[in-house]
Design a protein around this motif. Structure first.
Motif, mmCIF file in Angstrom:
data_model
loop_
_atom_site.group_PDB
_atom_site.id
_atom_site.type_symbol
_atom_site.label_atom_id
_atom_site.label_comp_id
_atom_site.label_asym_id
_atom_site.label_seq_id
_atom_site.Cartn_x
_atom_site.Cartn_y
_atom_site.Cartn_z
ATOM 1 N N UNK A 59 44.185 41.044 47.441
ATOM 2 C CA UNK A 59 45.469 40.418 47.569
ATOM 3 C C UNK A 59 45.323 39.015 48.236
ATOM 4 N N UNK A 60 44.189 38.668 48.816
ATOM 5 C CA UNK A 60 43.755 37.499 49.449
ATOM 6 C C UNK A 60 43.395 36.354 48.200
ATOM 7 N N UNK A 61 42.964 37.028 47.098
ATOM 8 C CA UNK A 61 42.687 36.016 46.123
ATOM 9 C C UNK A 61 43.614 36.067 44.694
ATOM 10 N N UNK A 62 44.137 37.213 44.733
ATOM 11 C CA UNK A 62 44.856 37.305 43.410
ATOM 12 C C UNK A 62 46.291 37.820 43.771
ATOM 13 N N UNK A 63 47.531 37.233 43.321
ATOM 14 C CA UNK A 63 48.622 37.568 43.741
ATOM 15 C C UNK A 63 49.344 38.478 42.856
ATOM 16 N N UNK A 64 48.939 38.607 41.640
ATOM 17 C CA UNK A 64 49.628 39.429 40.406
ATOM 18 C C UNK A 64 48.707 39.378 39.350
ATOM 19 N N UNK A 65 48.749 40.420 38.508
ATOM 20 C CA UNK A 65 48.337 40.692 37.089
ATOM 21 C C UNK A 65 49.326 40.856 36.111
ATOM 22 N N UNK A 66 49.202 39.750 35.326
ATOM 23 C CA UNK A 66 50.094 39.940 34.047
ATOM 24 C C UNK A 66 49.538 40.300 32.966
ATOM 25 N N UNK A 67 49.781 41.729 32.305
ATOM 26 C CA UNK A 67 48.912 42.263 31.188
ATOM 27 C C UNK A 67 47.457 41.838 31.348
ATOM 28 N N UNK A 68 46.991 41.936 32.637
ATOM 29 C CA UNK A 68 45.548 41.941 32.940
ATOM 30 C C UNK A 68 45.243 40.670 33.177
ATOM 31 N N UNK A 69 45.931 39.487 33.100
ATOM 32 C CA UNK A 69 45.580 38.204 33.474
ATOM 33 C C UNK A 69 46.121 37.866 34.696
ATOM 34 N N UNK A 70 45.062 37.448 35.683
ATOM 35 C CA UNK A 70 45.428 37.268 37.059
ATOM 36 C C UNK A 70 46.215 35.879 37.289
ATOM 37 N N UNK A 71 47.170 36.069 38.340
ATOM 38 C CA UNK A 71 47.694 34.766 39.033
ATOM 39 C C UNK A 71 47.088 34.630 40.351
ATOM 40 N N UNK A 72 46.448 33.659 40.570
ATOM 41 C CA UNK A 72 45.786 33.583 41.798
ATOM 42 C C UNK A 72 46.661 32.986 43.095
ATOM 43 N N UNK A 73 46.266 33.047 44.146
ATOM 44 C CA UNK A 73 47.148 32.859 45.159
ATOM 45 C C UNK A 73 47.026 31.288 45.433
ATOM 46 N N UNK A 74 45.885 30.840 44.831
ATOM 47 C CA UNK A 74 45.461 29.116 45.050
ATOM 48 C C UNK A 74 46.662 28.451 44.130
#
Length: 227
Positions: A59-74
């Motif tokens: 959770x420190x680096x990735x905010x969510x996964x959309x069909x396996x594709x990550x959305x980073x917190x940055x």
């Protein structure tokens, strides 16, 4: 005799290791480099440890996964900065200036004073059938954020104590000019109290903005990010 001599000659030509030498050779031949062995043993543990860290701290680096594709917190931070970075930075600069001014003038706000104020506000919410925590959540604020705002306001109130006072004459003049808009069925004392609070709030808004403008003018602020 010839055979004995020949075998003696052959015996002289062959170097047979002694028992001590055999022992030394066997030890050398079976020895394992200690450093290399330890490194190899540590690698699986390091991999497991890093895997555990990444799993629990994802959770420190990735905010969510959309069909396996990550959305980073940055990516989120960058998007928020685009939308509201200027206002957020301005607010933080103003807060810093006010806290610095309070420190210069030895103004302190106790935790008890903040908690008492928060409790009073929470009770007012309850009287109106509302919930303070729900209201904070709707604005994206935590209790800590709320208490920080209360502290900031109390500091400004002390810095502007002389400038936000409302006289009895100001209250009377306001009531006289705005009789038609005042609520009916209220006692005179309640009306005066409400008017005084309203006038104090008006003065507070004007004077606090003037204070921030003055502090910004006299401060040395270096901006490294332009929004």
């Amino acid at each position: 005799m010839a055979d004995r001599k020949a075998s003696g000659k052959r015996a002289k030509g062959i170097r047979i290791p002694q028992e001590e030498n055999l022992g030394s050779l066997s030890v050398i031949g079976s020895a394992k480099p200690k450093g290399l062995t330890k490194s190899k043993l540590l690698i699986p543990f390091i991999i497991i440890f890093l895997g555990a860290v990444l799993f629990f701290a994802k959770g420190l680096f990735i905010a969510a996964l959309v069909n396996g594709q990550p959305i980073s917190r940055i990516a989120i931070i960058q998007e928020l900065e685009k939308r509201n970075g200027k206002n957020a930075l301005s607010a933080l600069v103003n807060e810093t200036l006010i806290f610095q001014e309070a420190s210069k003038k030895n103004i302190e706000i106790s935790q008890k004073a903040i908690e008492d104020s928060a409790k009073q506000i929470e009770e007012n919410f309850k009287k109106q059938g509302q919930n303070l925590d729900a209201a904070l959540l709707a604005q994206g604020l935590t209790r800590k954020d709320f208490e920080n705002q209360l502290k900031l306001r109390k500091i400004v109130e002390k810095l502007l104590a002389k400038d936000i006072k409302v006289s009895d004459k100001e209250v009377s003049d306001y009531i006289e000019k705005n009789k038609a808009t005042l609520p009916e069925g209220m006692k005179e004392d309640e009306i005066k109290k409400g008017v005084r609070q309203q006038l104090e709030q008006q003065k507070f808004s004007i004077k606090s903005q003037e204070l921030v403008t003055k502090l910004e003018k006299n401060a040395k602020i270096n901006y490294f990010v332009n929004y």
